[in-house]
Scaffold this active site. Structure first.
Site, PDB file in Angstrom:
ATOM      1  N   GLN A  39       0.337  -1.239  -0.183  1.00  0.00           N
ATOM      2  CA  GLN A  39      -0.215   0.217  -0.036  1.00  0.00           C
ATOM      3  C   GLN A  39       0.993   1.357   0.678  1.00  0.00           C
ATOM      4  OE1 GLN A  39      -2.264   1.257   3.474  1.00  0.00           O
ATOM      5  NE2 GLN A  39      -3.939   1.183   2.058  1.00  0.00           N
ATOM      6  N   TYR A  74      -5.943  10.665   4.226  1.00  0.00           N
ATOM      7  CA  TYR A  74      -4.667  11.345   3.373  1.00  0.00           C
ATOM      8  C   TYR A  74      -4.924  12.074   2.524  1.00  0.00           C
ATOM      9  CZ  TYR A  74      -3.399   7.789   7.418  1.00  0.00           C
ATOM     10  OH  TYR A  74      -3.555   7.824   8.302  1.00  0.00           O
ATOM     11  N   ARG A  82      -7.898   1.911  -2.986  1.00  0.00           N
ATOM     12  CA  ARG A  82      -8.816   2.173  -1.094  1.00  0.00           C
ATOM     13  C   ARG A  82      -9.375   3.577  -1.625  1.00  0.00           C
ATOM     14  NH1 ARG A  82      -7.784   0.374   4.870  1.00  0.00           N
ATOM     15  NH2 ARG A  82      -9.635  -0.381   4.892  1.00  0.00           N
ATOM     16  N   CYS A 104     -12.079 -11.860  17.394  1.00  0.00           N
ATOM     17  CA  CYS A 104     -11.484  -9.621  17.903  1.00  0.00           C
ATOM     18  C   CYS A 104     -12.442  -9.345  18.793  1.00  0.00           C
ATOM     19  CB  CYS A 104     -11.530  -9.807  16.465  1.00  0.00           C
ATOM     20  SG  CYS A 104     -11.206  -7.696  16.529  1.00  0.00           S
ATOM     21  N   CYS A 112     -11.970  -4.191  20.307  1.00  0.00           N
ATOM     22  CA  CYS A 112     -12.215  -2.626  21.720  1.00  0.00           C
ATOM     23  C   CYS A 112     -10.917  -1.872  21.011  1.00  0.00           C
ATOM     24  CB  CYS A 112     -11.207  -4.221  22.296  1.00  0.00           C
ATOM     25  SG  CYS A 112      -9.487  -4.601  21.900  1.00  0.00           S
ATOM     26  N   CYS A 169      -4.891  -2.553  19.703  1.00  0.00           N
ATOM     27  CA  CYS A 169      -3.933  -2.476  18.478  1.00  0.00           C
ATOM     28  C   CYS A 169      -4.053  -1.255  17.719  1.00  0.00           C
ATOM     29  CB  CYS A 169      -4.646  -3.545  17.689  1.00  0.00           C
ATOM     30  SG  CYS A 169      -5.445  -3.535  16.837  1.00  0.00           S
ATOM     31  N   ALA A 182      -6.102 -13.051  33.106  1.00  0.00           N
ATOM     32  CA  ALA A 182      -4.961 -13.849  32.377  1.00  0.00           C
ATOM     33  C   ALA A 182      -5.041 -14.973  33.490  1.00  0.00           C
ATOM     34  CB  ALA A 182      -4.291 -12.788  34.051  1.00  0.00           C
TER      35      ALA A 182
END
Length: 639
Positions: free
Chosen positions: A105, A171, A219, A340, A343, A346, A389
């Protein structure tokens, strides 16, 4: 004799031809920033991250945005000089064994550069605190078009099978298309055809430079999702022009920096929320279309193809969470896909200049180092506490060959996840809990629920090592009256242990994630809510995209959000607080306290004496979901 039953083929797994590219399936890994590169160059960490996902069976990998202009600086890797080829070539070579089409990209950030010269079609700042960008001259526009063509030629030299122009998300190319950013009066501004001139010149320049052997994808923003911004009608018109100019594929996304909840939808946005936009573009162009937007559930992705919304589906964050998404779908093991939960951990980490991590997959960002290998010394491992955990420690320890038992005083696995998921916008959290429960059962972990673990329980089990993942208790600050009637730990309200009546006044003390989730639930039940936060802002610690939207929703639902408010006392029917130097009183029916956490399990740790004990997650140091899952996995790797 009856005819044999025919099994319908899975549309996700059907091949597709795009110019010289033959894709083995319709599953796309879209470009997502990782922060794993080394000063703009691809390194071992980045290459192994991509290799894992190519090995997981996707048909196409589009490598994260690569900077094309030597004058721009940002967190992204580069493709603007010959020295980039070594790392990029190694990346393509690493993915070659997996029968996957690999694309690069190409990005010009325009007004969104980290440092260097800000440029745009017009001198309109990105926001109220950003400097005014330089308005590009025609000669400078032509130079940038050349930069895109040069970058495409470098990508071809590195072995990439195609390139994608990033023409969305605010962009530079999308700024030219946006009426909000482009008010030029020359041939590059005005109606949609003139605003499309710059993107069209980029496509034509790459086709002329690289030939038909390097397909050009584009895109595009199907909708800028802002009043006065570009619309789906614009996207349709521009996509037609781009295909006429040689674009081989259109990837339809939406939004920009002011509407990021559309671009990177948190868990409260519906799945497939961009499919209608993709469908409209697809119906108008002859080239294949890629759809995106929370399609990580295989059934949703499949329907996107079956209903004609798209020819390919981009599984973004879903592939961060589960690198083997495609291969598990192909093998009929969709129930084993690590979900996923949208949240955006990432996104937040990379966006703040860090390296990519995942709340549900501790391997992410560590692929070049992280290996679950069978232990040469299997041990009996007792894990106390079944929060994130504890569950992850159990999973990894069992995969390594240890005999694992998992203990919890609750009636269900998950620790505080049940409470967190009670907020209307957070139900997705339980998908991770349910995945872990299925996985632990499949692996043969011995789960003991409803057991208050004591020294006697541990002695009877007699493990070689005890992992304490006992979590944390709510912190109650030394405020007079917090032990009075009508004052509750916010968790009790989230779990339904305290009834909520419509119309009652509830004060939520603490404006962090738990406080906001509590307020959201209270409002949904018809309560009147006032949040009191001592810090200067509410929602600290919440992922920024979610926070922005959540605060807007809380306000629109009638919540009063008071930051800089220090509670000094709780009295029968009232909360007393200082706002600046002014003392105020708030009439309330109930008080929910959500001011923080303190580790739990010190007594059990002390009682276990000389036994080998490992503390993980909140039991060691209260932190967030990402830290808890990673801590559990890392502890298990060391057993």
């Amino acid at each position: 004799m009856p005819a044999p039953e025919t099994v319908a083929s899975d549309p996700l797994l059907e091949p597709l031809q795009i110019g010289p590219l033959r894709l083995k399936n319709r599953i796309v890994m879209p470009p997502m920033g990782t922060g794993l590169d080394d000063e703009g160059q691809m390194n071992d960490a980045a290459i192994e991250y991509y290799r894992r996902r190519a090995a997981g069976g996707v048909g196409m990998v589009i490598v994260e945005a690569l900077l094309v202009d030597p004058a721009t600086e940002g967190p992204e890797p580069r493709i603007d000089r010959q020295s980039c080829l070594a790392g990029l070539g190694r990346l393509v070579d690493a993915l070659r064994p997996f029968d996957v089409a690999v694309g690069a990209q190409l990005l010009h950030p325009g007004r969104q550069v980290l440092s260097g010269r800000l440029v745009g079609p017009s001198p309109i700042p990105l926001n109220s605190v950003s400097p005014q960008p330089h308005e590009l001259t025609i000669a400078e526009i032509e130079q940038i078009v050349d930069y895109f063509a040069d970058a495409a030629a470098l990508a071809q030299q590195a072995g990439f099978h195609f390139v994608e122009i990033h023409g969305a998300h605010g962009y530079l190319p999308s700024d030219f298309l946006s009426p909000l950013a482009n008010v030029r009066q020359d041939g590059y501004g005005g109606d949609v055809e003139r605003r499309a001139r710059f993107p069209r010149e980029i496509v034509r320049a790459i086709v002329a430079r690289c030939g038909e052997g390097l397909p050009v994808f584009y895109r595009i923003n199907g909708d800028e999702a802002l009043k006065g911004g570009s619309t789906v009608d614009d996207a349709i018109a521009v996509s037609r022009l781009l295909v006429d100019d040689g674009a081989a594929c259109i990837s339809v996304t939406a939004g920009n920096w002011r509407s990021l909840h559309v671009t990177l939808a948190p868990m409260f946005l519906q799945r497939g929320h961009l499919l209608d936009i993709a469908r409209e573009v697809r119906s108008a162009v002859s080239a294949p279309v890629i759809a995106v937007g929370r399609l990580d559930d295989p059934d949703d992705a499949r329907r996107a193809l079956q209903t004609g919304a798209a020819d390919l589906v981009a599984i973004g964050r879903g592939l961060i969470a589960e690198p083997e998404w495609a291969s598990k779908v192909a093998a009929g093991r969709a129930e084993e896909i690590r979900p996923c939960i949208a949240c955006n951990a990432c996104v937040e980490l990379v966006g703040s200049g860090g390296e990519i991590r995942c709340a549900v997959n501790p391997e992410v960002g560590h692929e070049h180092l992280w290996r679950i290998e069978k232990t040469a010394r299997p041990r009996r491992v007792a894990i106390v506490g079944s929060g994130p955990a504890g569950m992850e420690a159990a999973r990894v320890a069992r995969l390594r060959g240890h005999a694992v038992s998992l203990w919890d005083s609750g009636e269900r696995l998950g620790g505080k996840l049940e409470a967190a998921a009670s907020a209307p916008s957070k139900s997705e959290v339980l998908r991770f809990r349910d995945y872990e429960a299925r996985t632990l059962q499949r692996l043969g972990v011995q789960v003991h629920l409803g057991v208050s673990v004591t020294k006697a329980v541990i002695e009877a089990e007699d493990p070689d090592v005890v992992v304490l993942a006992t979590g944390a208790d709510a912190l109650m600050p030394p405020i007079p009256g917090l032990d009075g009637e009508g004052v509750h730990d916010a968790q009790a309200l989230l779990l339904g242990e305290v009834p909520i009546r419509a119309g009652e006044h509830v004060a939520v003390i603490g404006g962090s994630a738990t406080g906001c989730e509590t307020a959201e639930l209270l409002l949904a039940r018809g309560a009147e809510v006032t949040m009191l936060e001592m810090a200067g802002s509410i929602g600290n610690g919440i992922e920024p995209i979610t926070r922005r939207h959540l605060l807007r929703e809380l306000r629109s639902a009638g919540a009063k959000l008071l930051s800089g408010a220090r509670v000094t006392a709780v009295q029968p029917g009232a909360v007393v607080y200082l706002l600046g130097d002014e003392e105020r009183s708030l009439r309330v029916d109930k008080v929910a306290v959500a001011v923080g956490w303190r580790p739990r399990g010190a007594e059990l740790r002390e009682a276990l004496g000389e036994r080998e004990v490992v503390l993980v997650g909140d039991a060691l140091r209260p932190a967030d979901f990402v830290a808890a899952v990673n801590a559990g996995a890392e502890a298990a790797l060391k057993l």
